[in-house]
Design a protein around this motif. Structure first.
Motif, PDB file in Angstrom:
ATOM      1  N   PHE A 236      45.434  49.988  16.477  1.00 50.13           N
ATOM      2  CA  PHE A 236      45.921  49.302  15.280  1.00 50.13           C
ATOM      3  C   PHE A 236      45.030  49.696  14.112  1.00 50.13           C
ATOM      4  O   PHE A 236      43.811  49.496  14.156  1.00 50.13           O
ATOM      5  N   TYR A 237      45.655  50.263  13.085  1.00 47.08           N
ATOM      6  CA  TYR A 237      44.905  50.842  11.978  1.00 47.08           C
ATOM      7  C   TYR A 237      45.409  50.278  10.639  1.00 47.08           C
ATOM      8  O   TYR A 237      46.614  50.355  10.357  1.00 47.08           O
ATOM      9  N   PRO A 238      44.503  49.733   9.815  1.00 44.41           N
ATOM     10  CA  PRO A 238      44.942  49.221   8.506  1.00 44.41           C
ATOM     11  C   PRO A 238      45.210  50.390   7.560  1.00 44.41           C
ATOM     12  O   PRO A 238      44.292  51.117   7.192  1.00 44.41           O
ATOM     13  N   THR A 239      46.461  50.559   7.187  1.00 43.62           N
ATOM     14  CA  THR A 239      46.890  51.814   6.562  1.00 43.62           C
ATOM     15  C   THR A 239      47.120  51.677   5.065  1.00 43.62           C
ATOM     16  O   THR A 239      47.946  50.886   4.624  1.00 43.62           O
ATOM     17  N   GLY A 240      46.352  52.456   4.307  1.00 39.52           N
ATOM     18  CA  GLY A 240      46.558  52.546   2.867  1.00 39.52           C
ATOM     19  C   GLY A 240      47.073  53.942   2.573  1.00 39.52           C
ATOM     20  O   GLY A 240      48.264  54.238   2.666  1.00 39.52           O
ATOM     21  N   VAL A 243      44.395  58.130   5.570  1.00 44.99           N
ATOM     22  CA  VAL A 243      43.447  59.203   5.906  1.00 44.99           C
ATOM     23  C   VAL A 243      42.900  59.042   7.336  1.00 44.99           C
ATOM     24  O   VAL A 243      42.848  59.990   8.107  1.00 44.99           O
ATOM     25  N   GLY A 244      42.506  57.817   7.664  1.00 44.62           N
ATOM     26  CA  GLY A 244      41.920  57.576   8.987  1.00 44.62           C
ATOM     27  C   GLY A 244      42.949  57.739  10.097  1.00 44.62           C
ATOM     28  O   GLY A 244      42.654  58.300  11.157  1.00 44.62           O
ATOM     29  N   LEU A 245      44.157  57.243   9.859  1.00 43.07           N
ATOM     30  CA  LEU A 245      45.206  57.354  10.877  1.00 43.07           C
ATOM     31  C   LEU A 245      45.522  58.830  11.154  1.00 43.07           C
ATOM     32  O   LEU A 245      45.635  59.270  12.302  1.00 43.07           O
ATOM     33  N   ARG A 302      42.544  45.271  -0.755  1.00 42.33           N
ATOM     34  CA  ARG A 302      42.698  46.284  -1.811  1.00 42.33           C
ATOM     35  C   ARG A 302      42.786  47.706  -1.270  1.00 42.33           C
ATOM     36  O   ARG A 302      43.470  48.553  -1.837  1.00 42.33           O
ATOM     37  N   GLY A 303      42.090  47.977  -0.185  1.00 41.89           N
ATOM     38  CA  GLY A 303      42.099  49.337   0.357  1.00 41.89           C
ATOM     39  C   GLY A 303      43.440  49.713   0.971  1.00 41.89           C
ATOM     40  O   GLY A 303      43.729  50.893   1.171  1.00 41.89           O
ATOM     41  N   ILE A 304      44.264  48.703   1.288  1.00 36.40           N
ATOM     42  CA  ILE A 304      45.596  49.008   1.832  1.00 36.40           C
ATOM     43  C   ILE A 304      46.694  48.607   0.840  1.00 36.40           C
ATOM     44  O   ILE A 304      47.866  48.577   1.191  1.00 36.40           O
ATOM     45  N   MET A 349      34.527  41.448   9.880  1.00 34.27           N
ATOM     46  CA  MET A 349      35.535  42.353   9.289  1.00 34.27           C
ATOM     47  C   MET A 349      35.823  41.946   7.857  1.00 34.27           C
ATOM     48  O   MET A 349      35.797  40.755   7.531  1.00 34.27           O
ATOM     49  N   CYS A 350      36.173  42.926   7.020  1.00 30.22           N
ATOM     50  CA  CYS A 350      36.729  42.590   5.714  1.00 30.22           C
ATOM     51  C   CYS A 350      38.245  42.430   5.862  1.00 30.22           C
ATOM     52  O   CYS A 350      38.762  42.409   6.985  1.00 30.22           O
ATOM     53  N   VAL A 351      38.948  42.318   4.755  1.00 33.08           N
ATOM     54  CA  VAL A 351      40.364  41.926   4.834  1.00 33.08           C
ATOM     55  C   VAL A 351      41.238  42.986   5.525  1.00 33.08           C
ATOM     56  O   VAL A 351      42.092  42.650   6.353  1.00 33.08           O
ATOM     57  N   ASN A 379      37.913  48.557  13.080  1.00 35.06           N
ATOM     58  CA  ASN A 379      37.269  47.759  12.023  1.00 35.06           C
ATOM     59  C   ASN A 379      36.767  48.720  10.950  1.00 35.06           C
ATOM     60  O   ASN A 379      35.643  49.211  11.016  1.00 35.06           O
ATOM     61  N   THR A 380      37.633  48.968   9.964  1.00 36.99           N
ATOM     62  CA  THR A 380      37.316  49.984   8.957  1.00 36.99           C
ATOM     63  C   THR A 380      36.186  49.568   8.013  1.00 36.99           C
ATOM     64  O   THR A 380      35.573  50.424   7.381  1.00 36.99           O
ATOM     65  N   GLY A 381      35.925  48.256   7.920  1.00 34.66           N
ATOM     66  CA  GLY A 381      34.875  47.848   6.984  1.00 34.66           C
ATOM     67  C   GLY A 381      34.297  46.490   7.323  1.00 34.66           C
ATOM     68  O   GLY A 381      34.981  45.598   7.840  1.00 34.66           O
TER      69      GLY A 381
END
Ligand SMILES: Cc1ncc(COP(=O)(O)O)c(C=O)c1O
Ligand SMILES: [Zn+2]
Length: 407
Positions: A236-240, A243-245, A302-304, A349-351, A379-381
């Protein structure tokens, strides 16, 4: 010069197929504006899986599969090599065999953005660049400023009014030049475009430079190695911007091509967004090959909160080819996800990663996960990036009734 042994062969445009040499400094593709991607000669790779596994250290343990040739140009603060944290309580709650968190909050500037910054500033360094620039929601700008300082490169960071004080102040603390745009992320992008046209800056912006997603690829390399050269069933990846995905997807393809994986099955890549800005989730629901820009984005993650992700065809390819899906959660659910991670796993974790956690809980609630599944949340951040929203979320705790997994 001491060589990294990088097997990089050239740079290729994903839009028009144009190929470029490694001395290319004008990004993105000058023919069509398309995304540039580093290509490798896997037959020329001088290391085996066992050689790499025996190494410790930063993400540069995978240096033969990264785009830098001279070791002295590597700009590193010890990024990567982050732990996988098992959460048996969450596995019980989600009704699956295993839940683990890849804790990218433990990177030098507390987000996974350090991987992209390390690779892109190393690239700039190798190309003899003295001044770089990027627009950012906040975390990527902070990371770029840190790595630029380490490399002795001047860094211009265009943020917007929504970026938080930690991000703004730390850009400046690292010696970066902060430019603030009135508006949201798109305003920062527009301002960046204007300034870049005037100043001729070398870009380290998302999917303009070919190096950032190369750095993010190491997130995937580590995940596969930490899962004993297999893969979790679901990520599960928080997607904006994605890039990471895409990095995790490219990492799978490279390890697969090299025959380094014990499995043929890629992990299912699940893109999680918030319902105030979900162009990728919407495209997945419509089975589309690219997104439609999201009107009036509004998310506290904000990052997503990225209404017009230019790499959507590549993101969607990754989701479809891995049998992943898209999940949209509310801001409240994202905050609940972040707090759940802290309470049940001890991982702050952040949001944005809170949304990824909430997305997994939501899919489990809808019977979308298998009891045998091994689930990985990225956990991206770290939580310290979101103390403001967390204050709000903790005050709203009584409203979480009804959220999947709510206490
Ligand atoms: C904490 C966090 N998570 C996720 C993202 C989204 O990243 P990506 O561009 O890889 O989709 C960002 C981007 O700003 C971020 O800061
Ligand atoms: Zn092109």
């Amino acid at each position: 010069m001491s060589q990294t042994g990088s097997a990089i062969s050239h740079i290729e445009c994903r839009g028009c197929g144009q190929t470029y040499g490694l001395d290319l400094t004008e990004f993105p593709c000058r023919e069509c504006g398309g995304i540039l991607d580093a290509k490798y000669d896997y037959d020329a790779l001088g290391v085996s899986r066992a050689d790499v596994a025996d190494r410790g250290g930063s993400m540069w343990k995978y240096r033969e599969l990264l785009p830098i040739q001279d070791e002295t140009n590597i700009v590193s603060l010890g990024e990567g090599n982050t732990p996988i944290i098992d959460c048996p309580d969450l596995a019980d709650e989600l009704g699956v065999a295993r839940v683990a968190i890849k804790d990218e909050g433990q990177n030098p500037t507390n987000t996974f953005k350090d991987r992209g910054a390390s690779a892109s500033l190393s690239g700039a360094s190798e190309q003899g660049i003295e001044e770089v620039a990027l627009p950012s929601a906040g975390n990527a700008g902070q990371a770029a400023a840190a790595y630029a300082a380490q490399a002795g490169i001047d860094c211009h960071v265009v943020l917007n009014y929504q970026s938080n004080d930690i991000q703004k102040n730390l850009v400046r603390a690292h010696g970066g030049e902060l430019h603030l745009a009135e508006g949201k992320l798109d305003a920062a992008g527009d301002r960046f475009g204007e300034l870049r046209a005037e100043e001729g800056w070398y870009t380290v912006a998302t999917f303009q430079t070919p190096f950032r997603h190369e750095g993010k690829k190491t997130l995937g390399f580590e995940i596969y190695e930490q899962f004993d050269w297999e893969a979790p069933d679901e990520i599960f990846y928080p997607t904006g911007g994605g890039v990471g995905l895409i990095g995790i997807w490219k990492a799978y393809q490279e390890f697969h091509e090299l025959g380094w994986l014990e499995t043929q099955e890629p992990p299912s890549l699940n893109a999680v967004q918030t319902d105030g800005c979900a162009p990728i989730v919407e495209a997945i629901e419509d089975e589309a090959d690219e997104h439609s820009p999201w009107q009036s984005p509004e998310s506290i993650g904000r990052g997503i909160e990225v209404p017009d992700p230019g790499a959507s065809p590549w993101i969607l390819e990754a989701v479809y080819e891995t049998n992943g899906t898209g999940v949209a959660v509310s801001d409240a659910e994202a905050l609940h996800g972040a707090v759940t991670s802290a309470r049940k796993a001890g991982v702050e974790m952040c949001v944005e990663p809170g949304a990824a956690m909430a997305g997994a809980m939501k899919l489990a609630d809808e019977d979308g996960l298998d009891p045998e599944d091994e689930v990985l949340i990225v956990n991206t951040g770290a939580g310290n990036k979101a103390s403001g929203p967390l204050t709000y979320g903790l005050h709203q705790e009584n409203r979480w009734d009804g959220a999947p997994g709510a206490p």
